[in-house]
Design an enzyme around this catalytic site. Structure first.
Site, PDB file in Angstrom:
ATOM      1  N   LYS A 227       0.886  -1.176   0.000  1.00 43.72           N
ATOM      2  CA  LYS A 227       0.000   0.000   0.000  1.00 43.72           C
ATOM      3  C   LYS A 227       0.919   1.220   0.000  1.00 43.72           C
ATOM      4  O   LYS A 227       1.619   1.486   0.969  1.00 43.72           O
ATOM      5  CB  LYS A 227      -0.892  -0.021   1.251  1.00 43.72           C
ATOM      6  CG  LYS A 227      -2.228   0.672   1.088  1.00 43.72           C
ATOM      7  CD  LYS A 227      -2.156   2.171   0.886  1.00 43.72           C
ATOM      8  CE  LYS A 227      -1.924   2.922   2.179  1.00 43.72           C
ATOM      9  NZ  LYS A 227      -1.743   4.388   1.942  1.00 43.72           N
ATOM     10  N   GLU A 303       9.054   1.174  11.264  1.00 37.56           N
ATOM     11  CA  GLU A 303      10.126   2.158  11.136  1.00 37.56           C
ATOM     12  C   GLU A 303       9.449   3.509  11.236  1.00 37.56           C
ATOM     13  O   GLU A 303       8.728   3.915  10.323  1.00 37.56           O
ATOM     14  CB  GLU A 303      10.825   1.939   9.789  1.00 37.56           C
ATOM     15  CG  GLU A 303      12.241   2.460   9.772  1.00 37.56           C
ATOM     16  CD  GLU A 303      12.289   3.892   9.321  1.00 37.56           C
ATOM     17  OE1 GLU A 303      12.237   4.772  10.205  1.00 37.56           O
ATOM     18  OE2 GLU A 303      12.357   4.124   8.119  1.00 37.56           O
TER      19      GLU A 303
HETATM   20  P1  NAI Z   1       1.326   8.418   8.202  1.00 33.19           P
HETATM   21  O1  NAI Z   1       2.095   7.605   9.175  1.00 33.19           O
HETATM   22  O2  NAI Z   1      -0.095   8.701   8.551  1.00 33.19           O
HETATM   23  O3  NAI Z   1       1.379   7.729   6.758  1.00 33.19           O
HETATM   24  C1  NAI Z   1       2.312   6.734   6.378  1.00 33.19           C
HETATM   25  C2  NAI Z   1       1.597   5.603   5.653  1.00 33.19           C
HETATM   26  O4  NAI Z   1       0.638   5.034   6.533  1.00 33.19           O
HETATM   27  C3  NAI Z   1       0.821   6.059   4.415  1.00 33.19           C
HETATM   28  O5  NAI Z   1       0.879   5.047   3.443  1.00 33.19           O
HETATM   29  C4  NAI Z   1      -0.591   6.183   4.944  1.00 33.19           C
HETATM   30  O6  NAI Z   1      -1.578   6.055   3.946  1.00 33.19           O
HETATM   31  C5  NAI Z   1      -0.642   5.018   5.914  1.00 33.19           C
HETATM   32  N1  NAI Z   1      -1.674   5.156   6.949  1.00 33.19           N
HETATM   33  C6  NAI Z   1      -2.166   6.290   7.497  1.00 33.19           C
HETATM   34  N2  NAI Z   1      -3.136   5.997   8.388  1.00 33.19           N
HETATM   35  C7  NAI Z   1      -3.265   4.655   8.403  1.00 33.19           C
HETATM   36  C8  NAI Z   1      -4.115   3.741   9.102  1.00 33.19           C
HETATM   37  N3  NAI Z   1      -5.038   4.166   9.966  1.00 33.19           N
HETATM   38  N4  NAI Z   1      -3.963   2.425   8.875  1.00 33.19           N
HETATM   39  C9  NAI Z   1      -3.028   1.960   8.010  1.00 33.19           C
HETATM   40  N5  NAI Z   1      -2.224   2.780   7.305  1.00 33.19           N
HETATM   41  C10 NAI Z   1      -2.323   4.105   7.499  1.00 33.19           C
HETATM   42  O7  NAI Z   1       2.108   9.777   7.974  1.00 33.19           O
HETATM   43  P2  NAI Z   1       1.568  11.136   7.324  1.00 33.19           P
HETATM   44  O8  NAI Z   1       0.182  11.415   7.819  1.00 33.19           O
HETATM   45  O9  NAI Z   1       1.777  11.066   5.872  1.00 33.19           O
HETATM   46  O10 NAI Z   1       2.579  12.188   7.959  1.00 33.19           O
HETATM   47  C11 NAI Z   1       2.405  12.621   9.315  1.00 33.19           C
HETATM   48  C12 NAI Z   1       3.737  12.752   9.999  1.00 33.19           C
HETATM   49  O11 NAI Z   1       4.331  11.473  10.106  1.00 33.19           O
HETATM   50  C13 NAI Z   1       4.783  13.573   9.270  1.00 33.19           C
HETATM   51  O12 NAI Z   1       4.629  14.932   9.516  1.00 33.19           O
HETATM   52  C14 NAI Z   1       6.045  13.031   9.845  1.00 33.19           C
HETATM   53  O13 NAI Z   1       6.302  13.647  11.088  1.00 33.19           O
HETATM   54  C15 NAI Z   1       5.741  11.572  10.070  1.00 33.19           C
HETATM   55  N6  NAI Z   1       6.250  10.714   8.991  1.00 33.19           N
HETATM   56  C16 NAI Z   1       7.345   9.949   9.233  1.00 33.19           C
HETATM   57  C17 NAI Z   1       7.882   9.184   8.230  1.00 33.19           C
HETATM   58  C18 NAI Z   1       9.080   8.344   8.463  1.00 33.19           C
HETATM   59  O14 NAI Z   1       9.821   8.086   7.509  1.00 33.19           O
HETATM   60  N7  NAI Z   1       9.313   7.858   9.650  1.00 33.19           N
HETATM   61  C19 NAI Z   1       7.341   9.184   6.884  1.00 33.19           C
HETATM   62  C20 NAI Z   1       6.134   9.963   6.736  1.00 33.19           C
HETATM   63  C21 NAI Z   1       5.638  10.695   7.767  1.00 33.19           C
END
Ligand code: NAI
Ligand code: MG
Length: 536
Positions: A227, A303
């Site tokens: 996904k 991660e």
């Molecule tokens: P997110 O953690 O919500 O999204 C990452 C992935 O998880 C995406 O594919 C998203 O569609 C999926 N996702 C979101 N909600 C989900 C759920 N309930 N169940 C299953 N999958 C789900 O991150 P987002 O909203 O894009 O960014 C928010 C913050 O997260 C950023 O500002 C940053 O601080 C952090 N982040 C950290 C990352 C890293 O590499 N550790 C990468 C992206 C964001």
């Protein structure tokens, strides 16, 4: 090239491309951009991306298909906010279809039944195809994500091919052990694939995260449902098509674009998914771990976020430390889980460091990521843009000193000025939270014991940078810091064999290297009696 440090590769790539583009006509254009970020190309007309979007459907069972609902979502250009393409929007039904295809490919299909050598040949061919299509894929990545094209084409795509070759190399070297038993038994272990791996990836390194995840999963003989992030669906679809061209059997890799709470949640809680790998925010990491526990107890690797300390000791080479601290924070628009986002500087060199860090940030070249001389493009989307701007306001309100930046750049898209705060302390939100943007926070420390305590006083534990010329200090800090990676006198050095992952709330498990293989294997003990121990 990919085995070298990203920072040096990046600066070298930038220098050489800068030189190569310094034809007479472009020289003044370049000078205009280089001089001052506040008058950058961000305000100019966006360059037309040199690529067409070919694939926007879901890839299920080896075929591009529409979503079951027929719904689509828009993926946007971070330079303008304009729509790039409408992409099929996967939901529960599509995840069900993809998992069924992956299940069949695993249970009945050729993938786990092929020889490991045959699997490795397909993965190697895929790496060759990535090399052949680098320009096109890098252009798609820049268009969808906003990262500098030079970075995508010269660092990330070669790294993707490197990682696939690394895992192709592992495919036929994965095997169990034999061990002695306290009795007349022959004992061996078999290392077997787990089954169907569900993988959820973020938008900051869309294709790198894709290969970090599929590399070990496929090398070990699993099938995959991926996904992708809703902000950046394009390059994974392109690469997955290439993997099929390389000979991957249908159903072994399925790519479902869509949103987290719908498609992502359906994958995390699916009863027929045997393993889940997630990269993203700590908040969402907790949710998917809970979904895995409440469904079928699938094993989970995470991660997650970070607030990584970058420690500059009094004996450090200050100019080098300034440059690498700048790189550690601003690389990829500050959108890195391991960004060095708490810059701790010894009090004896603090003022000098702040002045130089500020000067470096002012020199940072921000603008259209398709321009050859660009170091920083726009943030990914309006949500992240607003989040970062809110943290900047919070830094100012909490009394940190804004040395430079702090504003949007231009009026289109999601560009933010490289921002530096000094006089930051740990009570401030900007020193606690993952900002995920181009905002450097510089803190002052007096002695090493104190900085270790402060660096470790975070719920995160992903990475750290240590700058010192004293080997004993370096070794001591490396042991004392509660983080998954310590970079000494360097930062963001990544290679396929170097494990990556977090302590504490930065995650569970490790990716890359041999450590990642165990995430995708079951260990089976096989015990048989010996006919007659006297024969041995
Ligand atoms: P997110 O953690 O919500 O999204 C990452 C992935 O998880 C995406 O594919 C998203 O569609 C999926 N996702 C979101 N909600 C989900 C759920 N309930 N169940 C299953 N999958 C789900 O991150 P987002 O909203 O894009 O960014 C928010 C913050 O997260 C950023 O500002 C940053 O601080 C952090 N982040 C950290 C990352 C890293 O590499 N550790 C990468 C992206 C964001
Ligand atoms: Mg989210």
């Amino acid at each position: 090239m990919a085995s070298q440090m990203i920072s040096s590769v990046f600066s070298r790539a930038l220098v050489s491309s800068t030189r190569s583009t310094l034809s007479q006509g472009r020289a003044c254009q370049l000078r205009r951009v280089v001089c001052r970020y506040s008058t950058t190309a961000a305000a100019e007309e966006p360059i037309t991306p040199p690529v067409k979007v070919k694939y926007t459907q879901l890839l299920i069972n080896g075929k591009f298909v529409d979503s079951a609902s027929g719904k689509k979502f828009k993926t946007n250009d971070p330079r303008t906010g304009n729509v790039i393409a409408e992409v099929a929007e996967g939901d529960v039904e599509d995840i069900n279809r993809a998992v069924a295809a992956a299940r069949k490919a695993f249970d009945e299909g050729p993938w786990p039944k092929m020889t490991a050598y045959q699997r490795s040949q397909i993965l190697l061919k895929f790496a060759d195809l990535l090399d052949q299509h680098t320009d096109e894929i890098a252009a798609l990545e820049t268009w969808d994500n906003g990262k500098p094209y030079e970075q995508a084409a010269k660092i990330e795509l070669p790294m993707c091919a490197r990682i696939m070759r690394y895992y192709a190399g592992w495919a036929d070297k994965i095997h169990g052990l034999t061990m002695p038993a306290d009795g007349p038994h022959h004992v061996q272990t078999l290392h077997e694939p787990i089954g169907v791996a569900g993988q959820i990836i973020p938008w900051n390194f869309p294709l790198l995260m894709f290969v970090w995840k599929i590399g070990p999963a496929l090398a070990c003989g699993n099938s995959v449902v991926m996904k992708t992030a809703e902000q950046t669906p394009l390059t994974a679809l392109y690469a997955a098509k290439l993997l099929h061209e390389a000979g991957l059997p249908d159903g072994v890799l399925n790519v479902v674009s869509g949103y987290g709470p719908t498609a992502g949640a359906a994958l995390a809680s699916h009863m027929d998914v045997d393993k889940l790998a997630f990269t993203g925010s700590t908040e969402t990491g907790k949710l998917v771990l809970e979904m895995a526990a409440k469904s079928n107890l699938k094993s989970v690797t995470l991660e997650l976020g970070g607030k990584s300390p970058f420690i500059v000791c009094k004996d450090a080479d200050i100019d080098k430390a300034v440059e690498l601290a700048h790189f550690a924070l601003f690389f990829n628009q500050g959108q890195c889980c391991c960004a060095g986002s708490r810059t701790y500087v010894h009090e004896s060199v603090y003022n000098e460091f702040v002045e130089k860090a500020k000067a470096r940030a002012i020199k940072r070249v921000v603008g259209d990521p398709f321009r050859k001389d660009i170091e920083q493009g726009p943030q990914i989307d309006s949500e992240q843009f607003e989040k970062v701007m809110q943290y900047i306001r919070s830094g100012i309100e909490s009394g940190a000193k804004l040395e430079t930046g702090g504003e949007q750049l231009g009026s289109k898209g999601f560009y933010i000025q490289p921002t530096v705060f000094s006089n930051v302390n740990e009570d401030m939100l900007i020193a606690k939270d993952e900002i995920f943007g181009p905002v450097q926070s510089i803190l002052k420390f007096k002695d090493l014991g104190e900085v270790v305590r402060r660096a470790n006083a975070s719920p995160y534990g992903l990475a750290a940078g240590v700058f010192t010329q004293d080997i004993d200090t370096a070794n001591t800090l490396a042991r004392a810091l509660r983080v998954g990676t310590v970079w000494v006198n360097c930062f963001d050095v990544f290679d396929a064999g170097i494990p990556f992952g977090g302590y504490k709330m930065s995650g569970q498990g490790r990716e890359k290297g041999i450590y990642s293989l165990m995430n995708y294997l079951q260990v089976k003990a096989v015990v048989t009696p010996l006919k007659d121990p006297a024969w041995l």
